[in-house]
Design a protein around this motif. Structure first.
Motif, mmCIF file in Angstrom:
data_model
loop_
_atom_site.group_PDB
_atom_site.id
_atom_site.type_symbol
_atom_site.label_atom_id
_atom_site.label_comp_id
_atom_site.label_asym_id
_atom_site.label_seq_id
_atom_site.Cartn_x
_atom_site.Cartn_y
_atom_site.Cartn_z
ATOM 1 N N VAL A 1 49.314 42.543 35.828
ATOM 2 C CA VAL A 1 48.324 43.533 36.293
ATOM 3 C C VAL A 1 48.662 43.988 37.708
ATOM 4 N N ARG A 2 49.019 43.034 38.586
ATOM 5 C CA ARG A 2 49.365 43.384 39.960
ATOM 6 C C ARG A 2 50.561 44.346 39.986
ATOM 7 N N GLN A 3 51.568 44.080 39.152
ATOM 8 C CA GLN A 3 52.771 44.910 39.141
ATOM 9 C C GLN A 3 52.530 46.289 38.516
ATOM 10 N N ILE A 4 51.750 46.344 37.471
ATOM 11 C CA ILE A 4 51.536 47.606 36.733
ATOM 12 C C ILE A 4 50.456 48.464 37.368
ATOM 13 N N PHE A 5 49.404 47.840 37.857
ATOM 14 C CA PHE A 5 48.266 48.596 38.377
ATOM 15 C C PHE A 5 48.215 48.546 39.903
ATOM 16 N N PHE A 6 49.385 48.783 40.518
ATOM 17 C CA PHE A 6 49.481 49.081 41.948
ATOM 18 C C PHE A 6 48.820 48.047 42.853
ATOM 19 N N GLY A 7 49.076 46.765 42.589
ATOM 20 C CA GLY A 7 48.569 45.700 43.437
ATOM 21 C C GLY A 7 47.153 45.248 43.121
ATOM 22 N N CYS A 8 46.601 45.723 42.010
ATOM 23 C CA CYS A 8 45.222 45.362 41.661
ATOM 24 C C CYS A 8 45.128 43.998 40.980
ATOM 25 N N GLU A 9 43.914 43.492 40.983
ATOM 26 C CA GLU A 9 43.557 42.279 40.262
ATOM 27 C C GLU A 9 42.518 42.694 39.223
ATOM 28 N N LEU A 10 42.649 42.176 38.009
ATOM 29 C CA LEU A 10 41.666 42.448 36.961
ATOM 30 C C LEU A 10 40.635 41.325 37.009
ATOM 31 N N ARG A 11 39.440 41.655 37.445
ATOM 32 C CA ARG A 11 38.373 40.665 37.551
ATOM 33 C C ARG A 11 37.461 40.768 36.335
ATOM 34 N N SER A 12 37.383 39.672 35.577
ATOM 35 C CA SER A 12 36.620 39.707 34.344
ATOM 36 C C SER A 12 36.546 38.331 33.708
ATOM 37 N N THR A 13 35.565 38.156 32.833
ATOM 38 C CA THR A 13 35.495 36.967 31.984
ATOM 39 C C THR A 13 36.198 37.236 30.653
ATOM 40 N N PHE A 14 36.578 38.478 30.411
ATOM 41 C CA PHE A 14 37.287 38.898 29.197
ATOM 42 C C PHE A 14 36.465 38.678 27.923
ATOM 43 N N GLN A 15 35.171 38.824 28.030
ATOM 44 C CA GLN A 15 34.286 38.685 26.869
ATOM 45 C C GLN A 15 33.646 40.034 26.551
ATOM 46 N N PRO A 16 33.639 40.450 25.260
ATOM 47 C CA PRO A 16 32.957 41.697 24.908
ATOM 48 C C PRO A 16 31.523 41.708 25.432
ATOM 49 N N GLY A 17 31.146 42.852 26.004
ATOM 50 C CA GLY A 17 29.827 43.010 26.591
ATOM 51 C C GLY A 17 29.772 42.664 28.065
ATOM 52 N N GLU A 18 30.829 42.004 28.566
ATOM 53 C CA GLU A 18 30.884 41.599 29.968
ATOM 54 C C GLU A 18 31.576 42.666 30.817
ATOM 55 N N ASP A 19 31.386 42.584 32.128
ATOM 56 C CA ASP A 19 31.956 43.552 33.061
ATOM 57 C C ASP A 19 33.425 43.268 33.362
ATOM 58 N N LEU A 20 34.118 44.305 33.842
ATOM 59 C CA LEU A 20 35.479 44.185 34.329
ATOM 60 C C LEU A 20 35.628 45.112 35.513
ATOM 61 N N ALA A 21 36.598 44.800 36.365
ATOM 62 C CA ALA A 21 36.898 45.674 37.502
ATOM 63 C C ALA A 21 38.350 45.473 37.906
ATOM 64 N N TYR A 22 39.024 46.590 38.194
ATOM 65 C CA TYR A 22 40.355 46.560 38.776
ATOM 66 C C TYR A 22 40.160 46.753 40.278
ATOM 67 N N VAL B 1 37.403 49.051 44.610
ATOM 68 C CA VAL B 1 37.205 49.057 43.154
ATOM 69 C C VAL B 1 37.764 50.380 42.648
ATOM 70 N N HIS B 2 38.866 50.304 41.910
ATOM 71 C CA HIS B 2 39.509 51.519 41.397
ATOM 72 C C HIS B 2 38.879 51.969 40.083
ATOM 73 N N VAL B 3 38.625 51.016 39.218
ATOM 74 C CA VAL B 3 38.017 51.280 37.915
ATOM 75 C C VAL B 3 37.127 50.089 37.601
ATOM 76 N N TYR B 4 35.977 50.358 36.979
ATOM 77 C CA TYR B 4 35.125 49.261 36.521
ATOM 78 C C TYR B 4 34.530 49.659 35.184
ATOM 79 N N GLY B 5 34.011 48.688 34.462
ATOM 80 C CA GLY B 5 33.445 49.007 33.167
ATOM 81 C C GLY B 5 32.981 47.780 32.421
ATOM 82 N N THR B 6 32.972 47.929 31.076
ATOM 83 C CA THR B 6 32.457 46.906 30.184
ATOM 84 C C THR B 6 33.399 46.750 28.991
ATOM 85 N N TRP B 7 33.714 45.505 28.662
ATOM 86 C CA TRP B 7 34.563 45.236 27.491
ATOM 87 C C TRP B 7 33.828 45.578 26.206
#
Length: 149
Positions: free
Chosen positions: A26-47, A58-64
């Protein structure tokens, strides 16, 4: 309306999954970002990474929506607050799928269900080509592309 891309990559679905969801990939592909998440459907995520608001932008955020390791993941995304004052109203769906194809993997990205008038609809078409090319290059060579930035 949206975008669909199919890439054939000399890598396994597991390798591509690690690039797209693991910390180093993720760091290499998304320009130094970290993907913050529990990786569970219905849960939040943020790059989150370096950007307009400093190192914690926060570049992008959302919900799985879906999370099927090595096969498929999907989420609803919003642009980060520094990109649009109405960021919470702007959304699209991102879906990656991985399917073995001989000794390689067919990776499909669909970015669709854009909010009408979403300003990133056009821009995302261009940036996805760069990101997807970088994923393919990293998977096949171990190196990322130098975009001259």
């Amino acid at each position: 309306m949206g975008h669909q891309y199919d890439f054939y990559i000399a890598a396994t679905p597991e390798q591509l999954w690690e690039i797209l969801t693991g910390p180093e990939g993720v760091r290499q592909i998304f320009f130094g970002c970290e993907l913050r998440s529990t990786f569970q459907p219905g849960e939040d995520l943020a790059y989150v990474g370096p950007g307009n608001d400093g190192p914690e932008t926060v570049h992008v955020y959302g919900t799985w929506l879906e999370w099927e390791p090595h096969h498929k993941f999907s989420y609803i995304e919003h642009p980060g607050p520094s990109y649009a004052p109405n960021h919470a109203e702007l959304e699209s769906r991102v879906t990656f799928t991985f399917e073995p194809a001989g000794s390689c993997t067919k990776m499909r990205l669909v970015n669709d269900q854009f909010t009408p008038g979403h300003p990133a609809m056009e821009r995302s078409g261009e940036s996805w080509w760069m990101i997807l090319s970088n994923i393919k290059t990293l998977a096949e060579t171990g190196k990322t592309l130098d975009f001259g930035w």
